[in-house]
Design an enzyme around this catalytic site. Structure first.
Site, PDB file in Angstrom:
ATOM      1  N   GLN A   1       8.741  12.808 -17.676  1.00  0.00           N
ATOM      2  CA  GLN A   1       9.987  12.391 -18.717  1.00  0.00           C
ATOM      3  C   GLN A   1      10.985  13.835 -18.060  1.00  0.00           C
ATOM      4  OE1 GLN A   1      10.708  14.602 -22.482  1.00  0.00           O
ATOM      5  NE2 GLN A   1      10.934  12.203 -22.760  1.00  0.00           N
TER       6      GLN A   1
ATOM      7  N   GLY B   1       5.667  10.395 -35.138  1.00  0.00           N
ATOM      8  CA  GLY B   1       6.140  11.027 -36.216  1.00  0.00           C
ATOM      9  C   GLY B   1       4.588  11.179 -36.868  1.00  0.00           C
TER      10      GLY B   1
ATOM     11  N   CYS C   1      15.455  14.140 -27.785  1.00  0.00           N
ATOM     12  CA  CYS C   1      15.843  15.339 -27.648  1.00  0.00           C
ATOM     13  C   CYS C   1      16.641  15.689 -28.717  1.00  0.00           C
ATOM     14  CB  CYS C   1      15.343  16.486 -26.676  1.00  0.00           C
ATOM     15  SG  CYS C   1      16.012  17.890 -26.703  1.00  0.00           S
TER      16      CYS C   1
ATOM     17  N   PRO D   1       5.543  14.425 -24.575  1.00  0.00           N
ATOM     18  CA  PRO D   1       6.182  15.544 -23.583  1.00  0.00           C
ATOM     19  C   PRO D   1       6.682  17.054 -24.581  1.00  0.00           C
ATOM     20  CG  PRO D   1       7.842  13.837 -23.412  1.00  0.00           C
ATOM     21  CD  PRO D   1       5.866  13.446 -24.397  1.00  0.00           C
TER      22      PRO D   1
ATOM     23  N   ARG E   1       3.490  17.207 -32.316  1.00  0.00           N
ATOM     24  CA  ARG E   1       2.979  18.556 -32.652  1.00  0.00           C
ATOM     25  C   ARG E   1       1.492  18.791 -32.868  1.00  0.00           C
ATOM     26  NH1 ARG E   1       7.166  18.831 -37.340  1.00  0.00           N
ATOM     27  NH2 ARG E   1       6.750  16.431 -36.752  1.00  0.00           N
TER      28      ARG E   1
HETATM   29  C1  LIG Z   1       9.067  22.229 -29.757  1.00  0.00           C
HETATM   30  C2  LIG Z   1       8.693  21.094 -29.405  1.00  0.00           C
HETATM   31  C3  LIG Z   1       8.922  20.549 -27.671  1.00  0.00           C
HETATM   32  C4  LIG Z   1       9.245  19.361 -27.834  1.00  0.00           C
HETATM   33  N1  LIG Z   1       9.598  18.750 -26.359  1.00  0.00           N
HETATM   34  C5  LIG Z   1       9.884  17.851 -26.292  1.00  0.00           C
HETATM   35  C6  LIG Z   1       9.915  16.624 -25.155  1.00  0.00           C
HETATM   36  O1  LIG Z   1      10.527  17.645 -24.205  1.00  0.00           O
HETATM   37  N2  LIG Z   1      10.545  15.866 -24.631  1.00  0.00           N
HETATM   38  C7  LIG Z   1      10.026  14.842 -25.715  1.00  0.00           C
HETATM   39  O2  LIG Z   1      10.812  13.420 -25.557  1.00  0.00           O
HETATM   40  N3  LIG Z   1       9.983  15.400 -26.981  1.00  0.00           N
HETATM   41  C8  LIG Z   1       9.495  16.488 -27.509  1.00  0.00           C
HETATM   42  N4  LIG Z   1       9.799  17.080 -29.081  1.00  0.00           N
HETATM   43  C9  LIG Z   1       9.196  15.746 -30.062  1.00  0.00           C
HETATM   44  C10 LIG Z   1       8.154  15.305 -30.233  1.00  0.00           C
HETATM   45  O3  LIG Z   1       7.224  15.151 -28.898  1.00  0.00           O
HETATM   46  C11 LIG Z   1       7.802  14.776 -31.377  1.00  0.00           C
HETATM   47  O4  LIG Z   1       7.802  13.278 -31.115  1.00  0.00           O
HETATM   48  C12 LIG Z   1       7.915  14.770 -32.756  1.00  0.00           C
HETATM   49  O5  LIG Z   1       7.066  15.882 -32.560  1.00  0.00           O
HETATM   50  C13 LIG Z   1       7.571  14.391 -33.116  1.00  0.00           C
HETATM   51  O6  LIG Z   1       6.227  13.883 -33.145  1.00  0.00           O
HETATM   52  P1  LIG Z   1       5.118  14.601 -34.379  1.00  0.00           P
HETATM   53  O7  LIG Z   1       5.371  14.346 -35.670  1.00  0.00           O
HETATM   54  O8  LIG Z   1       3.674  14.236 -34.397  1.00  0.00           O
HETATM   55  O9  LIG Z   1       5.280  16.189 -33.661  1.00  0.00           O
HETATM   56  C14 LIG Z   1       9.479  18.384 -28.669  1.00  0.00           C
HETATM   57  C15 LIG Z   1       8.796  18.529 -30.540  1.00  0.00           C
HETATM   58  C16 LIG Z   1       8.155  19.751 -30.546  1.00  0.00           C
HETATM   59  C17 LIG Z   1       8.331  20.448 -31.720  1.00  0.00           C
END
Ligand SMILES: Cc1cc2nc3c(=O)[nH]c(=O)nc-3n(C[C@H](O)[C@H](O)[C@H](O)COP(=O)(O)O)c2cc1C
Length: 336
Positions: free
Chosen positions: A85, A214, A115, A34, A238
């Site tokens: 979520q 991550g 979050c 999400p 991301r």
């Molecule tokens: C702009 C943005 C919005 C996010 N919104 C949510 C969210 O609504 N719920 C959630 O569980 N994680 C949220 N995350 C975290 C991501 O889901 C993820 O856990 C985090 O970015 C790490 O994974 P990655 O390294 O693949 O980005 C958000 C991250 C970013 C950058």
């Protein structure tokens, strides 16, 4: 089923089998996270195109506001499997909102306990629940008691110190049926490297599936993380910005060993155009404003097209943006 090796990486056989999450069977072990302000229907549609079986989440919703009816969930059959979520801190409010999400067609309820944003943690939601494990447990229990679909949790390593080992066990005992672990603490925010070693430790402790999250931005990252952690699957965040085919590309790799070619500039421009139109159709002028960040992501890392990127960011209406993109696509077609 035998393991098979691709590009010097053995893909473990369990990754080609379905993932059971309580009563829910997932036919892909690659999930789209999400993303608040991003994972709306337009984005999800583009992710879904190359990842027909992956679990995709709708944007995180505030349980209280959802109950007040400010937003209405509507999960279409074409969006399945889709999870909802929720964040909040009142067990009964979260439970009532979860029932609404179930009625709207969500296949699971994910409780946000990761979050880091102040606006959320100030109200005891998101990663603040890492500091209140008893409340977190009460929330899982309350939600699990009122829905038939699985209840899952997405969390981090801890607030400042790593507390996930105890916390994860408690969540499982409370009735969580899957845990997604973003391998950073709250205080790390999104900086530094995710520490996948903790995912391996948590995986070895729990009976429920553990999803690694991550810094998984490519098939190579996914297989490295899965080999290191033995996690049950991975979740991309991301990495899908400007590349909504990432989840599908990783899934294809894990299922078949095949690598998907990198996006060409032409692909990026086409995707940007489609995304823009989807947002326009779904949200009108508000969608155009939201499209700006996506257009920018599609053209990130394209040193020769930063002028176009700037022009798109300044564009004031749909036809101007489409003209810019069409001209760039026509140039790419000539060069092809
Ligand atoms: C702009 C943005 C919005 C996010 N919104 C949510 C969210 O609504 N719920 C959630 O569980 N994680 C949220 N995350 C975290 C991501 O889901 C993820 O856990 C985090 O970015 C790490 O994974 P990655 O390294 O693949 O980005 C958000 C991250 C970013 C950058």
């Amino acid at each position: 089923m035998a393991e098979f090796a691709v590009a010097n990486r053995a893909i473990p056989a369990y990754l080609q089998t379905p993932l059971q999450v309580g009563s829910l069977t997932l036919h892909s072990r690659v999930l789209q996270s999400p993303l608040a302000g991003i994972s709306d229907r337009s984005f999800r549609q583009l992710v879904r195109r190359s990842a027909p079986q992956s679990l995709i989440f709708a944007e995180m919703a505030h349980a209280g506001l959802q109950l007040e009816g400010r937003d209405r969930w509507q999960f279409l059959p074409s969006e399945q499997p889709i999870g909802a979520q929720l964040f909040g801190h009142q067990p009964e409010v979260l439970a009532a909102a979860a029932q609404q999400a179930e009625a709207a067609g969500a296949v699971c309820i994910d409780l946000n306990m990761g979050c880091p944003v102040n606006k959320v943690t100030r109200k005891r939601g998101g990663s603040a629940l890492l500091q209140e494990p008893e409340l977190a447990i009460a929330i899982v229990q309350a939600v699990a008691a009122v829905v038939r679909i699985p209840v899952t949790v997405k969390t981090r390593l801890g607030w400042e110190q790593v507390t996930i080992l105890d916390f994860a066990r408690q969540l499982e005992d409370a009735g969580a049926q899957l845990l997604t672990l973003h391998a950073r603490s709250r205080s790390q925010g999104y900086s530094g490297q995710a520490d996948w070693r903790w995912i391996a430790r948590v995986k070895s402790l729990l009976s429920i599936p553990v999803i690694a999250n991550g810094d998984i931005n490519s098939p190579a990252d996914a297989i490295a993380c899965l080999q290191q952690t033995s996690a049950d699957g991975v979740m991309c965040g991301r990495g899908s910005l400007g590349n909504p085919g990432l989840v599908g590309a990783i899934d294809r790799y894990l299922q078949t060993g095949a690598l998907t070619p990198e996006l060409t500039l032409r692909d990026r421009l086409q995707l940007a155009r489609e995304h823009l139109l989807l947002l326009w159709e779904d949200k009108g002028v508000a969608g155009l404003l939201q499209a700006r960040k996506h257009l920018s992501w599609y053209l990130a890392d394209q040193p020769d097209h930063q002028d176009l990127r700037q022009q798109l960011l300044r564009s004031e209406n749909l036809s101007q943006s489409l003209d810019l993109l069409d001209a760039a696509i026509a140039t790419e077609n000539l060069l092809a």
